[in-house]
Scaffold this motif. Structure first.
Motif, PDB file in Angstrom:
ATOM      1  N   THR A  36       0.634  -1.230  -0.118  1.00 51.17           N
ATOM      2  CA  THR A  36       0.095  -0.117   0.038  1.00 51.17           C
ATOM      3  C   THR A  36       1.053   1.339  -0.051  1.00 51.17           C
ATOM      4  N   VAL A  37       1.814   1.238   0.825  1.00 51.75           N
ATOM      5  CA  VAL A  37       2.880   2.503   0.921  1.00 51.75           C
ATOM      6  C   VAL A  37       3.789   2.590  -0.364  1.00 51.75           C
ATOM      7  N   THR A  38       3.988   1.456  -0.959  1.00 48.95           N
ATOM      8  CA  THR A  38       4.766   1.517  -2.359  1.00 48.95           C
ATOM      9  C   THR A  38       3.745   2.189  -3.582  1.00 48.95           C
ATOM     10  N   LEU A  39       2.418   1.712  -3.598  1.00 50.11           N
ATOM     11  CA  LEU A  39       1.509   2.151  -4.569  1.00 50.11           C
ATOM     12  C   LEU A  39       1.251   3.576  -4.310  1.00 50.11           C
ATOM     13  N   ALA A  40       1.178   3.872  -3.193  1.00 47.93           N
ATOM     14  CA  ALA A  40       0.861   5.435  -2.682  1.00 47.93           C
ATOM     15  C   ALA A  40       1.881   6.436  -2.945  1.00 47.93           C
ATOM     16  N   ALA A  41       3.221   5.852  -3.046  1.00 44.92           N
ATOM     17  CA  ALA A  41       4.414   6.518  -3.253  1.00 44.92           C
ATOM     18  C   ALA A  41       4.415   6.875  -4.848  1.00 44.92           C
ATOM     19  N   SER A  42       4.021   5.751  -5.489  1.00 47.83           N
ATOM     20  CA  SER A  42       4.194   5.865  -6.869  1.00 47.83           C
ATOM     21  C   SER A  42       3.166   6.610  -7.542  1.00 47.83           C
ATOM     22  N   GLU A  43       1.842   6.831  -6.818  1.00 53.09           N
ATOM     23  CA  GLU A  43       0.965   7.720  -7.254  1.00 53.09           C
ATOM     24  C   GLU A  43       1.549   9.110  -6.997  1.00 53.09           C
ATOM     25  N   LEU A  44       2.169   9.351  -5.981  1.00 54.85           N
ATOM     26  CA  LEU A  44       2.678  10.772  -5.756  1.00 54.85           C
ATOM     27  C   LEU A  44       3.612  11.192  -6.453  1.00 54.85           C
ATOM     28  N   VAL A  45       4.477  10.212  -6.971  1.00 57.00           N
ATOM     29  CA  VAL A  45       5.549  10.452  -8.092  1.00 57.00           C
ATOM     30  C   VAL A  45       4.762  10.798  -9.590  1.00 57.00           C
ATOM     31  N   ARG A  46       3.956  10.065  -9.526  1.00 61.32           N
ATOM     32  CA  ARG A  46       3.281  10.196 -11.018  1.00 61.32           C
ATOM     33  C   ARG A  46       2.439  11.283 -11.144  1.00 61.32           C
ATOM     34  N   ARG A  47       1.635  11.875 -10.108  1.00 60.85           N
ATOM     35  CA  ARG A  47       1.171  13.272  -9.968  1.00 60.85           C
ATOM     36  C   ARG A  47       1.952  14.312 -10.020  1.00 60.85           C
ATOM     37  N   SER A  48       2.868  14.181  -9.271  1.00 56.99           N
ATOM     38  CA  SER A  48       4.001  15.428  -9.279  1.00 56.99           C
ATOM     39  C   SER A  48       4.633  15.527 -10.620  1.00 56.99           C
ATOM     40  N   GLU A  49       4.959  14.576 -11.328  1.00 58.98           N
ATOM     41  CA  GLU A  49       5.525  14.565 -12.852  1.00 58.98           C
ATOM     42  C   GLU A  49       4.452  14.983 -13.674  1.00 58.98           C
ATOM     43  N   LYS A  50       3.235  14.765 -13.647  1.00 59.85           N
ATOM     44  CA  LYS A  50       2.403  15.393 -14.372  1.00 59.85           C
ATOM     45  C   LYS A  50       1.939  16.838 -14.192  1.00 59.85           C
ATOM     46  N   ASN A  51       2.210  17.401 -12.951  1.00 64.29           N
ATOM     47  CA  ASN A  51       2.051  18.914 -12.629  1.00 64.29           C
ATOM     48  C   ASN A  51       3.157  19.322 -13.198  1.00 64.29           C
ATOM     49  N   ARG A  52       4.555  18.824 -12.796  1.00 59.49           N
ATOM     50  CA  ARG A  52       5.515  19.473 -13.451  1.00 59.49           C
ATOM     51  C   ARG A  52       5.530  19.568 -15.136  1.00 59.49           C
TER      52      ARG A  52
END
Length: 64
Positions: A36-52
């Motif tokens: 769960t922590v791994t999937l949540a971290a990957s989602e945060l990275v994905r969103r930050s990359e999209k926003n960037r």
């Protein structure tokens, strides 16, 4: 020193991926927690990359 940090991050990422696979097959509770922590971290990275990328697109289109 930087190489050791990168190696540590790589080991954590590989361990997280292994826990995600194990959790899908019905692993113990701690494995599901790590997954769960791994999937949540990957989602945060994905969103930050999209926003960037969005902010970079706005910056380049404003300059024209």
């Amino acid at each position: 020193m930087v190489g050791l940090v990168l190696l540590g991050v790589l080991v954590l990422a590989a361990g997280g991926c292994a826990c995600v696979v194990w959790a899908e097959r019905g692993g113990p509770r701690w494995v599901r927690g790590v997954a769960t922590v791994t999937l949540a971290a990957s989602e945060l990275v994905r969103r930050s990359e999209k926003n960037r990328r969005r902010s970079l697109n706005r910056t380049t289109s404003d300059g024209e």
